[in-house]
Design a protein around this motif. Structure first.
Motif, PDB file in Angstrom:
ATOM      1  N   ILE A 495      39.681  28.038  41.719  1.00 17.61           N
ATOM      2  CA  ILE A 495      39.167  28.776  40.563  1.00 17.61           C
ATOM      3  C   ILE A 495      40.260  29.004  39.533  1.00 17.61           C
ATOM      4  O   ILE A 495      40.054  28.828  38.328  1.00 17.61           O
ATOM      5  CB  ILE A 495      38.549  30.117  41.014  1.00 17.61           C
ATOM      6  CG1 ILE A 495      37.278  29.852  41.833  1.00 17.61           C
ATOM      7  CG2 ILE A 495      38.234  31.010  39.819  1.00 17.61           C
ATOM      8  CD1 ILE A 495      36.668  31.097  42.441  1.00 17.61           C
ATOM      9  N   GLN A 496      41.466  29.367  40.013  1.00 16.91           N
ATOM     10  CA  GLN A 496      42.568  29.616  39.095  1.00 16.91           C
ATOM     11  C   GLN A 496      43.069  28.329  38.441  1.00 16.91           C
ATOM     12  O   GLN A 496      43.373  28.305  37.242  1.00 16.91           O
ATOM     13  CB  GLN A 496      43.710  30.296  39.838  1.00 16.91           C
ATOM     14  CG  GLN A 496      43.413  31.702  40.307  1.00 16.91           C
ATOM     15  CD  GLN A 496      44.504  32.242  41.213  1.00 16.91           C
ATOM     16  OE1 GLN A 496      45.017  31.523  42.062  1.00 16.91           O
ATOM     17  NE2 GLN A 496      44.842  33.509  41.037  1.00 16.91           N
ATOM     18  N   PHE A 497      43.158  27.250  39.245  1.00 18.47           N
ATOM     19  CA  PHE A 497      43.706  25.999  38.731  1.00 18.47           C
ATOM     20  C   PHE A 497      42.860  25.449  37.587  1.00 18.47           C
ATOM     21  O   PHE A 497      43.376  24.975  36.578  1.00 18.47           O
ATOM     22  CB  PHE A 497      43.794  24.966  39.861  1.00 18.47           C
ATOM     23  CG  PHE A 497      44.422  23.655  39.447  1.00 18.47           C
ATOM     24  CD1 PHE A 497      45.801  23.509  39.428  1.00 18.47           C
ATOM     25  CD2 PHE A 497      43.632  22.578  39.075  1.00 18.47           C
ATOM     26  CE1 PHE A 497      46.379  22.308  39.049  1.00 18.47           C
ATOM     27  CE2 PHE A 497      44.203  21.369  38.682  1.00 18.47           C
ATOM     28  CZ  PHE A 497      45.592  21.240  38.672  1.00 18.47           C
ATOM     29  N   TYR A 498      41.559  25.497  37.747  1.00 18.06           N
ATOM     30  CA  TYR A 498      40.664  24.976  36.714  1.00 18.06           C
ATOM     31  C   TYR A 498      40.217  26.057  35.733  1.00 18.06           C
ATOM     32  O   TYR A 498      39.290  25.837  34.948  1.00 18.06           O
ATOM     33  CB  TYR A 498      39.451  24.312  37.369  1.00 18.06           C
ATOM     34  CG  TYR A 498      39.812  23.002  38.040  1.00 18.06           C
ATOM     35  CD1 TYR A 498      40.040  21.857  37.287  1.00 18.06           C
ATOM     36  CD2 TYR A 498      39.964  22.935  39.424  1.00 18.06           C
ATOM     37  CE1 TYR A 498      40.391  20.660  37.895  1.00 18.06           C
ATOM     38  CE2 TYR A 498      40.312  21.739  40.036  1.00 18.06           C
ATOM     39  CZ  TYR A 498      40.527  20.607  39.263  1.00 18.06           C
ATOM     40  OH  TYR A 498      40.885  19.431  39.878  1.00 18.06           O
ATOM     41  N   MET A 499      40.888  27.221  35.767  1.00 17.53           N
ATOM     42  CA  MET A 499      40.668  28.306  34.814  1.00 17.53           C
ATOM     43  C   MET A 499      39.206  28.775  34.790  1.00 17.53           C
ATOM     44  O   MET A 499      38.702  29.236  33.769  1.00 17.53           O
ATOM     45  CB  MET A 499      41.075  27.846  33.405  1.00 17.53           C
ATOM     46  CG  MET A 499      42.516  27.398  33.295  1.00 17.53           C
ATOM     47  SD  MET A 499      43.665  28.773  33.146  1.00 17.53           S
ATOM     48  CE  MET A 499      43.409  29.231  31.439  1.00 17.53           C
ATOM     49  N   VAL A 502      38.999  32.451  33.940  1.00 15.86           N
ATOM     50  CA  VAL A 502      39.255  32.696  32.514  1.00 15.86           C
ATOM     51  C   VAL A 502      38.046  32.275  31.679  1.00 15.86           C
ATOM     52  O   VAL A 502      37.627  32.993  30.756  1.00 15.86           O
ATOM     53  CB  VAL A 502      40.514  31.939  32.056  1.00 15.86           C
ATOM     54  CG1 VAL A 502      40.722  32.089  30.546  1.00 15.86           C
ATOM     55  CG2 VAL A 502      41.739  32.446  32.803  1.00 15.86           C
ATOM     56  N   LEU A 503      37.494  31.106  32.013  1.00 12.16           N
ATOM     57  CA  LEU A 503      36.316  30.639  31.288  1.00 12.16           C
ATOM     58  C   LEU A 503      35.139  31.598  31.476  1.00 12.16           C
ATOM     59  O   LEU A 503      34.390  31.872  30.522  1.00 12.16           O
ATOM     60  CB  LEU A 503      35.927  29.239  31.774  1.00 12.16           C
ATOM     61  CG  LEU A 503      36.885  28.104  31.396  1.00 12.16           C
ATOM     62  CD1 LEU A 503      36.460  26.802  32.056  1.00 12.16           C
ATOM     63  CD2 LEU A 503      36.940  27.922  29.879  1.00 12.16           C
ATOM     64  N   ALA A 504      34.981  32.111  32.693  1.00  8.88           N
ATOM     65  CA  ALA A 504      33.910  33.078  32.952  1.00  8.88           C
ATOM     66  C   ALA A 504      34.124  34.352  32.140  1.00  8.88           C
ATOM     67  O   ALA A 504      33.171  34.927  31.584  1.00  8.88           O
ATOM     68  CB  ALA A 504      33.856  33.400  34.446  1.00  8.88           C
ATOM     69  N   PHE A 505      35.388  34.802  32.067  1.00 15.01           N
ATOM     70  CA  PHE A 505      35.709  35.998  31.282  1.00 15.01           C
ATOM     71  C   PHE A 505      35.416  35.770  29.802  1.00 15.01           C
ATOM     72  O   PHE A 505      34.777  36.611  29.144  1.00 15.01           O
ATOM     73  CB  PHE A 505      37.183  36.355  31.482  1.00 15.01           C
ATOM     74  CG  PHE A 505      37.686  37.438  30.553  1.00 15.01           C
ATOM     75  CD1 PHE A 505      37.338  38.758  30.758  1.00 15.01           C
ATOM     76  CD2 PHE A 505      38.482  37.108  29.461  1.00 15.01           C
ATOM     77  CE1 PHE A 505      37.789  39.751  29.889  1.00 15.01           C
ATOM     78  CE2 PHE A 505      38.933  38.085  28.596  1.00 15.01           C
ATOM     79  CZ  PHE A 505      38.580  39.416  28.809  1.00 15.01           C
ATOM     80  N   LEU A 506      35.892  34.634  29.276  1.00 18.72           N
ATOM     81  CA  LEU A 506      35.669  34.346  27.861  1.00 18.72           C
ATOM     82  C   LEU A 506      34.184  34.183  27.560  1.00 18.72           C
ATOM     83  O   LEU A 506      33.702  34.620  26.495  1.00 18.72           O
ATOM     84  CB  LEU A 506      36.429  33.076  27.466  1.00 18.72           C
ATOM     85  CG  LEU A 506      37.964  33.160  27.508  1.00 18.72           C
ATOM     86  CD1 LEU A 506      38.583  31.806  27.176  1.00 18.72           C
ATOM     87  CD2 LEU A 506      38.462  34.232  26.557  1.00 18.72           C
ATOM     88  N   LEU A 507      33.445  33.569  28.487  1.00 16.77           N
ATOM     89  CA  LEU A 507      32.010  33.408  28.296  1.00 16.77           C
ATOM     90  C   LEU A 507      31.309  34.770  28.295  1.00 16.77           C
ATOM     91  O   LEU A 507      30.392  35.021  27.497  1.00 16.77           O
ATOM     92  CB  LEU A 507      31.439  32.525  29.406  1.00 16.77           C
ATOM     93  CG  LEU A 507      29.956  32.166  29.305  1.00 16.77           C
ATOM     94  CD1 LEU A 507      29.679  31.401  28.009  1.00 16.77           C
ATOM     95  CD2 LEU A 507      29.515  31.346  30.507  1.00 16.77           C
ATOM     96  N   THR A 508      31.782  35.655  29.179  1.00 18.91           N
ATOM     97  CA  THR A 508      31.218  37.007  29.232  1.00 18.91           C
ATOM     98  C   THR A 508      31.481  37.757  27.936  1.00 18.91           C
ATOM     99  O   THR A 508      30.588  38.410  27.368  1.00 18.91           O
ATOM    100  CB  THR A 508      31.812  37.788  30.419  1.00 18.91           C
ATOM    101  OG1 THR A 508      31.546  37.087  31.633  1.00 18.91           O
ATOM    102  CG2 THR A 508      31.221  39.188  30.499  1.00 18.91           C
ATOM    103  N   VAL A 509      32.743  37.664  27.440  1.00 18.00           N
ATOM    104  CA  VAL A 509      33.099  38.309  26.169  1.00 18.00           C
ATOM    105  C   VAL A 509      32.266  37.754  25.034  1.00 18.00           C
ATOM    106  O   VAL A 509      31.757  38.498  24.181  1.00 18.00           O
ATOM    107  CB  VAL A 509      34.602  38.120  25.881  1.00 18.00           C
ATOM    108  CG1 VAL A 509      34.940  38.584  24.457  1.00 18.00           C
ATOM    109  CG2 VAL A 509      35.445  38.868  26.894  1.00 18.00           C
ATOM    110  N   LEU A 510      32.099  36.414  25.021  1.00 15.36           N
ATOM    111  CA  LEU A 510      31.313  35.781  23.972  1.00 15.36           C
ATOM    112  C   LEU A 510      29.866  36.258  24.020  1.00 15.36           C
ATOM    113  O   LEU A 510      29.255  36.547  22.973  1.00 15.36           O
ATOM    114  CB  LEU A 510      31.371  34.264  24.138  1.00 15.36           C
ATOM    115  CG  LEU A 510      30.563  33.429  23.126  1.00 15.36           C
ATOM    116  CD1 LEU A 510      31.085  33.666  21.715  1.00 15.36           C
ATOM    117  CD2 LEU A 510      30.628  31.945  23.484  1.00 15.36           C
TER     118      LEU A 510
END
Length: 541
Positions: A495-499, A502-510
Motif C-alpha cells: 500500500i505504501q509503495f504504490y501510494m 496517499v491516493l485514498a487520502f487525496l481522493l477523500t479530500v477531493l
C-alpha cells in the motif's frame, strides 16, 4: 624497543595489511558445476582471484572434472557428494531439464521445477552435514550464490552461528541470466509490468494491451512458484538445522535483508533499459569472454578454406549437442539448409547422424566458441539463446540467429530482434527453407552486422569489464557492507509503495471539497431561487 614490543608491533602490522596481501576468502556456489550457471559463476570467481582474493568453488561430485580443468587453475574447489542419487542420476536430471523442450509441453515444467527444488534441497542437507566441507567454510568472508540453489543462505547462517556470530558472512547473489520480476521486487528494485517484460514471455519493452495483461499474469505466476514451490524445501532445511523464522526468515519478501549485493549478467547495450536499486550491479557484456586463442591447425585450415564467404558456427550448447539421438529430423533439416549455403559451417554434434553431412559442414563434439567468435571469418552464430553465448556474441559484435526452446531463451531472442542484431526462428516453424532464408538474410543484409558491431563498441567502451566490476563491488561490500546500498522501498508495504494510502487520502479530500462545493452551489442556487421567485410572488400578490 624491546623484543616484546617489537613482536606486538609486527602482529598488529600484519593484522592490518594481511587482508590486503592475501585477499578475502570467498565461496562461489553456482549450481553443481555444469552449464551456463557454473560458467558465469566461475568467471566471477576468476575475476576475484585475479584481484588477489582466495576463491573456492563448490561443485557436485558429478562434475568434479571441473577441478582438473587448467582453465580454472587459479580457483580452489570443494566437491560435495549426493545423498540419495547416483552421479548418473544427477547428470540425467540436468540433461532432461535442458532437452525436454523438444518433446514436452510447458505443463510438465511445473513438475520438473518441483523435482529440482526437492532434489537440490536434499543435496543442501548433505553439504551442511559434511563436517570437512563446513569446517573449511568457516574461514569464508563472503558467499556468492546462484539464486537457483538457495543452499548458500543456509550455509552462511550455519557458519555465523558456529562462530557465535563473531563474524558476519557477506551474502551476494549472482544471477547468470535475465532477472525475473519477483526477484527484482523482492530486493527493492522497481519492476513495472507496463514496460519490463517478465522472464520467459519473449516480449519486448513495447507491449500491446494483451501482452501487458499476460505479462502481469507471468509475474504473478513467478511469485507464486518462487514463494510456494521453490523456497519451502529450503525453509524445511533451515528448520531442520535448528533455525526458526526469527533466526532465518527465508522468504521471498525478506531477500533484501539476506543479501548485501546482487550481480546480474546482463548489459544495457543489448537489454531493455529499466531502473535499478544501487545494490544491483550489472556485470554482463562479456563476463565469460577471454582473448581468442589460435585455432588448431585442422580447424584453422577449414575456416580459411571458406574464402570470402566466411563461416557459420552452429552450437546449441552442451545438452543440445546430443540432438542427433533424440531428434534426427531436426538434424536433417539443418543439413539440408546448410547444403544450399556457400559458407562453411562448424556444427557442434556429439554424435554424427546416419545420413552423410554436406561437404561444407564440419561436425565437432566440442566447439571452441569463444575463439571462433573472435575469428574475422565468422559471419553468424546460430545458438539456442543461452545468456552466456548471447553476451559473448554481443561482446565480439557477431550477428545471431536464435532458435529458442525454453526459459529465458525466448527473452534473448526478443532482445536480439528488437536491437537488430539478428533474427529468431520459432522451434515449431523450423524447416530447411525457413533456416536457409533466415541465414541468407542475416549474412547478406549489412544492417545486422552494423548493429552487432555498435553493441560491441559500447561494451568495449566500458571502463571496467564484467569480471572487474564484479570483483570491485564484491570487495567493496566485504569491506564496507551493503546496508547503505539497499533501497528503502524494501521497508514499505504494498500500500505504501504504490501510494495507495496517499491516493485514498487525496481522493477523500477531493470528495469532501466537491461535496462542500456542491453544497455551497446548491445553497446559492436555492437562495437565488427564493430571492427571484419570492420577489415575483410578492409583486403578484
Amino acid at each position: 624497543m624491546d623484543v616484546q614490543t617489537f613482536c606486538s608491533f609486527i602482529v598488529l602490522f600484519m593484522s592490518i595489511i594481511w587482508p590486503a596481501v592475501s585477499g578475502f576468502n570467498i565461496l562461489v556456489s553456482s549450481v553443481y558445476g555444469e552449464g551456463s550457471h557454473f560458467l558465469a559463476g566461475a568467471a566471477v570467481g576468476q575475476g576475484l582471484a585475479d584481484k588477489g582474493h582466495n576463491v573456492t568453488v563448490l561443485i557436485s561430485r558429478a562434475y568434479e572434472h571441473r577441478a582438473k580443468d587448467p582453465k580454472y587453475s587459479n580457483l580452489s574447489f570443494l566437491i560435495f557428494n549426493h545423498r540419495n542419487r547416483s552421479l548418473q542420476d544427477v547428470r540425467d536430471m540436468f540433461f532432461h531439464a535442458n532437452t525436454m523442450a523438444f518433446d514436452s509441453a510447458e505443463s510438465q515444467m511445473l513438475e520438473l521445477f518441483s523435482l529440482f527444488s526437492e532434489s537440490m534441497a536434499d543435496d543442501c542437507v548433505g553439504v551442511l552435514h559434511d563436517v570437512d566441507i563446513m569446517k573449511q567454510l568457516k574461514g569464508m568472508d563472503a558467499i556468492i550464490m546462484d539464486p537457483v540453489w538457495l543452499c548458500g543462505i543456509v550455509m552462511g547462517a550455519v557458519i555465523e552461528r558456529d562462530l557465535n556470530h563473531s563474524k558476519q558472512i557477506k551474502m551476494i547473489s549472482m544471477t547468470p541470466n535475465i532477472p525475473d520480476g519477483a526477484m527484482l521486487q523482492s530486493i527493492g528494485s522497481y519492476f513495472n509490468s507496463a514496460f519490463q517484460p517478465e522472464i520467459s514471455t519473449g516480449y519486448t519493452n513495447r507491449m500491446t494491451f494483451l501482452q501487458r495483461v499476460t505479462n502481469i499474469f507471468f509475474t504473478s505466476l513467478t511469485i507464486i512458484l518462487s514463494q510456494y514451490i521453490f523456497i519451502p524445501p529450503y525453509q524445511k532445511v533451515a528448520r531442520n538445522m535448528g533455525f526458526d523464522q526469527q533466526d532465518l526468515d527465508l522468504n521471498l519478501w525478506t531477500w533484501h535483508k539476506l543479501f548485501d549485493l546482487h550481480l546480474i549478467n546482463i548489459h544495457m547495450s543489448s537489454d531493455f533499459p529499466f531502473p535499478l536499486s544501487p545494490n544491483v550491479i550489472l556485470i554482463g557484456g562479456g563476463l565469460t569472454v577471454r582473448p581468442p586463442a589460435k585455432l588448431d591447425q585442422e580447424l584453422e585450415e577449414f575456416v580459411n578454406s571458406s574464402g570470402d564467404e566466411g563461416v557459420i558456427v552452429f552450437t546449441l550448447g552442451t545438452y543440445f549437442a546430443s540432438v542427433t539421438k533424440f531428434q534426427p529430423k531436426f538434424v536433417d533439416m539443418f543439413a539440408e539448409a546448410f547444403r544450399r549455403l556457400p559458407q562453411k559451417v562448424i556444427w557442434q554434434l556429439k554424435e554424427l547422424p546416419k545420413k552423410e553431412l554436406p561437404p561444407n559442414v564440419k561436425a565437432l563434439p566440442w566447439v571452441p566458441q569463444n575463439d571462433l567468435l573472435g575469428h574475422p571469418k565468422l559471419r553468424v552464430i546460430i545458438t539456442h539463446g543461452g545468456n552466456n553465448g548471447f553476451q559473448e556474441a554481443c561482446s565480439y559484435g557477431v550477428p545471431m540467429v536464435i532458435i529458442h526452446f525454453l526459459g529465458d531463451q525466448y527473452d534473448v531472442a526478443a532482445r536480439v530482434e528488437a536491437r537488430g542484431m539478428g533474427r529468431s526462428i520459432d522451434k515449431f516453424a523450423l524447416s530447411a527453407d525457413v533456416i536457409y532464408e533466415t541465414l541468407y538474410d542475416v549474412i547478406n543484409n549489412p544492417r545486422y552486422a552494423k548493429v552487432a558491431k555498435e553493441v560491441s563498441s559500447i561494451i568495449k567502451n566500458d571502463p571496467m569489464s564484467g569480471k572487474e566490476r564484479a570483483a570491485f563491488w564484491v570487495d567493496h561490500v566485504i569491506k564496507y557492507g551493503g546496508d547503505y546500498l539497499r533501497s528503502p522501498a524494501t521497508e514499505l508495504s504494498f500500500i505504501q509503495f504504490y501510494m495507495l494510502d496517499v491516493l485514498a487520502f487525496l481522493l477523500t479530500v477531493l470528495c469532501i471539497v466537491l461535496l462542500i462545493a456542491f453544497a455551497c452551489l446548491r445553497f446559492v442556487i436555492s437562495l437565488c431561487y427564493r430571492v427571484v421567485f419570492g420577489s415575483t410572488k410578492s409583486k403578484t400578490d
